[in-house]
Design a protein around this motif. Structure first.
Motif, PDB file in Angstrom:
ATOM      1  N   THR A   1     -16.553   0.239 -15.983  1.00 23.16           N
ATOM      2  CA  THR A   1     -15.824   1.560 -16.315  1.00 23.16           C
ATOM      3  C   THR A   1     -14.473   1.658 -15.316  1.00 23.16           C
ATOM      4  O   THR A   1     -14.514   1.332 -14.407  1.00 23.16           O
ATOM      5  CB  THR A   1     -16.900   2.880 -15.842  1.00 23.16           C
ATOM      6  OG1 THR A   1     -18.002   2.666 -16.586  1.00 23.16           O
ATOM      7  CG2 THR A   1     -16.144   4.079 -16.009  1.00 23.16           C
ATOM      8  N   THR A   2     -13.686   2.331 -16.120  1.00 15.39           N
ATOM      9  CA  THR A   2     -12.447   2.793 -15.369  1.00 15.39           C
ATOM     10  C   THR A   2     -12.104   4.020 -15.147  1.00 15.39           C
ATOM     11  O   THR A   2     -12.355   5.040 -15.970  1.00 15.39           O
ATOM     12  CB  THR A   2     -10.979   2.134 -16.420  1.00 15.39           C
ATOM     13  OG1 THR A   2     -11.278   2.541 -17.494  1.00 15.39           O
ATOM     14  CG2 THR A   2     -10.952   0.597 -16.182  1.00 15.39           C
ATOM     15  N   VAL A   3     -11.496   4.540 -14.090  1.00 15.36           N
ATOM     16  CA  VAL A   3     -11.354   5.796 -13.591  1.00 15.36           C
ATOM     17  C   VAL A   3      -9.957   5.656 -13.006  1.00 15.36           C
ATOM     18  O   VAL A   3      -9.403   5.221 -11.980  1.00 15.36           O
ATOM     19  CB  VAL A   3     -12.454   6.293 -12.406  1.00 15.36           C
ATOM     20  CG1 VAL A   3     -12.113   7.716 -11.994  1.00 15.36           C
ATOM     21  CG2 VAL A   3     -13.757   6.038 -12.900  1.00 15.36           C
ATOM     22  N   ALA A   4      -9.050   6.803 -13.542  1.00 14.66           N
ATOM     23  CA  ALA A   4      -7.657   7.184 -12.923  1.00 14.66           C
ATOM     24  C   ALA A   4      -7.819   8.419 -11.979  1.00 14.66           C
ATOM     25  O   ALA A   4      -8.342   9.164 -12.284  1.00 14.66           O
ATOM     26  CB  ALA A   4      -6.821   7.363 -14.105  1.00 14.66           C
ATOM     27  N   VAL A   5      -7.375   8.247 -10.713  1.00 20.17           N
ATOM     28  CA  VAL A   5      -7.148   9.259  -9.915  1.00 20.17           C
ATOM     29  C   VAL A   5      -5.663   9.787  -9.838  1.00 20.17           C
ATOM     30  O   VAL A   5      -4.801   8.745  -9.329  1.00 20.17           O
ATOM     31  CB  VAL A   5      -7.686   8.886  -8.586  1.00 20.17           C
ATOM     32  CG1 VAL A   5      -7.602  10.080  -7.759  1.00 20.17           C
ATOM     33  CG2 VAL A   5      -9.011   8.587  -8.513  1.00 20.17           C
TER      34      VAL A   5
ATOM     35  N   ILE B   1      -8.280   3.297 -10.402  1.00 17.03           N
ATOM     36  CA  ILE B   1      -6.461   3.322 -10.564  1.00 17.03           C
ATOM     37  C   ILE B   1      -5.950   4.570 -10.008  1.00 17.03           C
ATOM     38  O   ILE B   1      -6.296   5.729 -10.461  1.00 17.03           O
ATOM     39  CB  ILE B   1      -6.305   3.028 -12.118  1.00 17.03           C
ATOM     40  CG1 ILE B   1      -6.865   2.060 -12.833  1.00 17.03           C
ATOM     41  CG2 ILE B   1      -4.563   2.962 -12.352  1.00 17.03           C
ATOM     42  CD1 ILE B   1      -6.778   1.950 -14.360  1.00 17.03           C
ATOM     43  N   ALA B   2      -5.141   4.191  -9.066  1.00 14.26           N
ATOM     44  CA  ALA B   2      -4.581   5.549  -8.498  1.00 14.26           C
ATOM     45  C   ALA B   2      -3.044   5.558  -9.020  1.00 14.26           C
ATOM     46  O   ALA B   2      -2.600   4.765  -9.166  1.00 14.26           O
ATOM     47  CB  ALA B   2      -4.422   4.887  -6.753  1.00 14.26           C
TER      48      ALA B   2
ATOM     49  N   LEU C   1       0.775   5.191  -2.744  1.00 12.71           N
ATOM     50  CA  LEU C   1      -0.019   4.192  -3.560  1.00 12.71           C
ATOM     51  C   LEU C   1      -0.485   3.228  -2.804  1.00 12.71           C
ATOM     52  O   LEU C   1      -1.357   2.522  -2.902  1.00 12.71           O
ATOM     53  CB  LEU C   1       0.840   3.565  -4.696  1.00 12.71           C
ATOM     54  CG  LEU C   1       1.196   4.939  -5.914  1.00 12.71           C
ATOM     55  CD1 LEU C   1       2.169   4.353  -6.849  1.00 12.71           C
ATOM     56  CD2 LEU C   1      -0.094   5.301  -6.574  1.00 12.71           C
ATOM     57  N   ASP C   2       0.493   2.948  -1.669  1.00 15.76           N
ATOM     58  CA  ASP C   2       0.187   1.686  -0.782  1.00 15.76           C
ATOM     59  C   ASP C   2      -0.937   2.140  -0.082  1.00 15.76           C
ATOM     60  O   ASP C   2      -1.957   1.297   0.326  1.00 15.76           O
ATOM     61  CB  ASP C   2       1.218   1.450   0.086  1.00 15.76           C
ATOM     62  CG  ASP C   2       2.471   0.858  -0.468  1.00 15.76           C
ATOM     63  OD1 ASP C   2       2.222   0.115  -1.582  1.00 15.76           O
ATOM     64  OD2 ASP C   2       3.586   1.115   0.182  1.00 15.76           O
ATOM     65  N   PHE C   3      -1.105   3.454   0.438  1.00 20.35           N
ATOM     66  CA  PHE C   3      -2.215   3.982   1.052  1.00 20.35           C
ATOM     67  C   PHE C   3      -3.406   4.019   0.373  1.00 20.35           C
ATOM     68  O   PHE C   3      -4.473   3.645   0.666  1.00 20.35           O
ATOM     69  CB  PHE C   3      -2.137   5.374   1.354  1.00 20.35           C
ATOM     70  CG  PHE C   3      -3.016   6.007   2.044  1.00 20.35           C
ATOM     71  CD1 PHE C   3      -3.867   5.690   3.180  1.00 20.35           C
ATOM     72  CD2 PHE C   3      -3.342   7.696   1.766  1.00 20.35           C
ATOM     73  CE1 PHE C   3      -4.657   6.379   3.867  1.00 20.35           C
ATOM     74  CE2 PHE C   3      -4.180   8.350   2.418  1.00 20.35           C
ATOM     75  CZ  PHE C   3      -4.956   7.708   3.566  1.00 20.35           C
ATOM     76  N   ALA C   4      -3.261   4.117  -0.988  1.00 19.30           N
ATOM     77  CA  ALA C   4      -4.411   4.059  -1.970  1.00 19.30           C
ATOM     78  C   ALA C   4      -5.281   2.632  -1.977  1.00 19.30           C
ATOM     79  O   ALA C   4      -6.412   2.731  -2.068  1.00 19.30           O
ATOM     80  CB  ALA C   4      -4.088   4.724  -3.358  1.00 19.30           C
ATOM     81  N   THR C   5      -4.439   1.778  -1.939  1.00 18.10           N
ATOM     82  CA  THR C   5      -4.904   0.447  -1.970  1.00 18.10           C
ATOM     83  C   THR C   5      -5.471   0.146  -0.657  1.00 18.10           C
ATOM     84  O   THR C   5      -6.386  -0.610  -0.874  1.00 18.10           O
ATOM     85  CB  THR C   5      -3.903  -0.616  -2.560  1.00 18.10           C
ATOM     86  OG1 THR C   5      -2.831  -0.345  -1.568  1.00 18.10           O
ATOM     87  CG2 THR C   5      -3.349  -0.340  -3.998  1.00 18.10           C
ATOM     88  N   GLU C   6      -5.167   0.706   0.324  1.00 18.09           N
ATOM     89  CA  GLU C   6      -5.589   0.409   1.556  1.00 18.09           C
ATOM     90  C   GLU C   6      -7.048   0.742   1.707  1.00 18.09           C
ATOM     91  O   GLU C   6      -7.839   0.311   2.330  1.00 18.09           O
ATOM     92  CB  GLU C   6      -4.676   1.068   2.662  1.00 18.09           C
ATOM     93  CG  GLU C   6      -3.318   0.137   2.862  1.00 18.09           C
ATOM     94  CD  GLU C   6      -2.538   1.134   3.826  1.00 18.09           C
ATOM     95  OE1 GLU C   6      -3.250   1.984   4.719  1.00 18.09           O
ATOM     96  OE2 GLU C   6      -1.157   0.721   4.176  1.00 18.09           O
ATOM     97  N   ILE C   7      -7.249   2.013   1.106  1.00 21.66           N
ATOM     98  CA  ILE C   7      -8.594   2.861   1.240  1.00 21.66           C
ATOM     99  C   ILE C   7      -9.616   2.329   0.130  1.00 21.66           C
ATOM    100  O   ILE C   7     -10.610   2.820  -0.113  1.00 21.66           O
ATOM    101  CB  ILE C   7      -8.507   4.125   1.328  1.00 21.66           C
ATOM    102  CG1 ILE C   7      -7.739   4.919   0.259  1.00 21.66           C
ATOM    103  CG2 ILE C   7      -7.730   4.466   2.742  1.00 21.66           C
ATOM    104  CD1 ILE C   7      -7.528   6.570   0.214  1.00 21.66           C
ATOM    105  N   GLY C   8      -8.949   1.339  -0.915  1.00 23.33           N
ATOM    106  CA  GLY C   8      -9.764   1.026  -1.815  1.00 23.33           C
ATOM    107  C   GLY C   8      -9.879   1.024  -3.300  1.00 23.33           C
ATOM    108  O   GLY C   8     -10.388   0.646  -4.198  1.00 23.33           O
TER     109      GLY C   8
ATOM    110  N   HIS D   1      -8.306  -0.212  -6.707  1.00 21.86           N
ATOM    111  CA  HIS D   1      -8.035  -1.565  -7.372  1.00 21.86           C
ATOM    112  C   HIS D   1      -6.735  -1.693  -7.694  1.00 21.86           C
ATOM    113  O   HIS D   1      -6.321  -2.861  -7.815  1.00 21.86           O
ATOM    114  CB  HIS D   1      -9.076  -1.856  -8.332  1.00 21.86           C
ATOM    115  CG  HIS D   1     -10.679  -1.636  -7.861  1.00 21.86           C
ATOM    116  ND1 HIS D   1     -11.247  -0.573  -7.938  1.00 21.86           N
ATOM    117  CD2 HIS D   1     -11.375  -2.738  -7.443  1.00 21.86           C
ATOM    118  CE1 HIS D   1     -12.550  -0.926  -7.733  1.00 21.86           C
ATOM    119  NE2 HIS D   1     -12.587  -2.156  -7.195  1.00 21.86           N
ATOM    120  N   HIS D   2      -5.994  -0.679  -8.424  1.00 21.06           N
ATOM    121  CA  HIS D   2      -4.738  -0.793  -8.984  1.00 21.06           C
ATOM    122  C   HIS D   2      -3.781   0.377  -8.600  1.00 21.06           C
ATOM    123  O   HIS D   2      -4.476   1.505  -8.108  1.00 21.06           O
ATOM    124  CB  HIS D   2      -4.826  -0.928 -10.562  1.00 21.06           C
ATOM    125  CG  HIS D   2      -5.466  -1.803 -11.008  1.00 21.06           C
ATOM    126  ND1 HIS D   2      -5.082  -3.240 -11.135  1.00 21.06           N
ATOM    127  CD2 HIS D   2      -6.700  -2.150 -11.557  1.00 21.06           C
ATOM    128  CE1 HIS D   2      -6.170  -4.007 -11.707  1.00 21.06           C
ATOM    129  NE2 HIS D   2      -7.217  -3.300 -11.825  1.00 21.06           N
TER     130      HIS D   2
END
Length: 343
Positions: free
Chosen positions: A172-176, A199-200, A208-215, A217-218
């Motif tokens: 499943t893919t989820v976009a935030v 996906i942030a 976006l850098d922060f989003a990848t730091e906290i988990g 995937h994209h």
């Protein structure tokens, strides 16, 4: 005591000297505020967006609906809380008697009060009076100050994600959309509760850098198309779920456009409009879901995830006296994660 109060719409709040609250009912609780979260809804209150929906509450009153601190005093009917206990507060003072409350859906309470929103004094203050039904005890020794934004931003994100958990499976893919005060919680909650690929999407690369730091995937930088092209490069047929924490400008249209057939667009942010032809609903069999704040039990569950280290908060702390300036910073998008006021 000092309190941040709204005196007129479209004007900055004032820091006033007012009387401390007093116990009046045997179910009253007075909390010494350790931290009060600064929410975009507070900006919307000042802009008058909530005025009619909340029955045009009389001014002035103290705003602030994300609150945590320590028990200061309790009514005579309360035996499980004592002065000094660390607590976080569910934002709604529910009645406990209406059908919604009895079903555990306390955010639908028909007789409740919402400190900081509906004219009931909130937590931009040294002390706050609430109901025992709103109080969630924290583990002894817990510092409640940094936890305040969990009381609304956290449980709103948790409530939205939890409703979608049955729709997720491996693959499943989820976009935030929007990695701000609520979105950064959602990324972590999705990783804690689901096997979905996250996906942030944001307009700021540092978020976006922060989003990848906290988990996440994209990460997709939202351009003129709101990020649709970037999402489609990751998920060519569209994503299964979109959670929109912005809800205005171009995000509703972009959110619907990046959905796969059978997908769900979950709205948390507000201020804009969702305009979808009825044929889209039929031909693509899409769903649109709205979200309120979460329940008392959901806040308790979220605090357990925090205790386990699975959902943490990024917040900047400021003195209560700086509240008007902090709200301006939030409005300009200068707050990373969440802002907390310290009395």
């Amino acid at each position: 005591m000092k309190a941040g109060r709204i005196h007129a719409y479209h004007e900055p709040i004032h820091i006033d000297d007012i009387n401390e609250p007093r116990i009046e009912k045997d179910t009253d609780v007075i909390v010494k505020i350790g931290g009060a979260g600064v929410c975009r809804t507070d900006l919307h209150i000042i802009e008058g967006i909530w005025k009619d929906a909340l029955g045009n509450p009389p001014l002035p009153y103290t705003i602030g609906h994300e609150n945590a601190g320590w028990i200061e005093a309790v009514g005579s009917g309360i035996t499980h809380l004592k002065k000094g206990d660390p607590v976080i507060l569910h934002p709604l003072m529910s009645c406990g008697l209406c059908p919604a409350c009895r079903a555990g859906r306390d955010m639908y309470c028909t007789q409740g009060h919402f400190p900081g929103l509906d004219g009931t004094d909130g937590g931009y203050a040294e002390y706050l009076k609430t109901s025992v039904r709103s109080v969630i005890p924290l583990a002894p020794g817990t510092d409640p100050v940094p936890l305040a934004p969990f009381a609304d931003a956290g449980i709103t994100a948790y409530h939205a994600v939890k409703k979608l958990v049955p729709l997720t499976a491996p693959g499943t893919t989820v976009a935030v959309i929007g990695i701000g005060g609520l979105g950064h919680f959602a990324v972590q909650i999705l990783r804690a509760l689901t096997p979905a690929t996250v996906i942030a999407i944001d307009t700021q690369s540092q978020r976006l850098d922060f989003a990848t730091e906290i988990g996440a995937h994209h990460a997709v930088l939202a351009g003129s198309d709101g990020g649709v092209g970037g999402v489609k490069r990751i998920a060519p047929n569209g994503v299964d779920i979109v959670i929109d924490f912005v809800g205005e400008h171009q995000t509703p249209a972009a959110g619907v456009n990046m959905l796969a057939k059978g997908g769900t667009y979950s709205v948390v942010g507000y201020g804009g409009e969702v305009q979808v032809p009825t044929l889209e609903f039929v031909n693509r069999e899409i769903n649109i879901v709205g979200n309120l704040v979460g329940t008392y039990n959901e806040l308790a569950e979220l605090m357990e995830l925090n205790r386990q280290g699975k959902v943490v908060i990024s917040a900047q702390q400021f003195p209560l006296a700086d509240a008007p300036q902090v709200m301006e910073m939030l409005d300009r998008g200068e707050i990373k994660g969440r802002a907390i006021l310290i009395p």
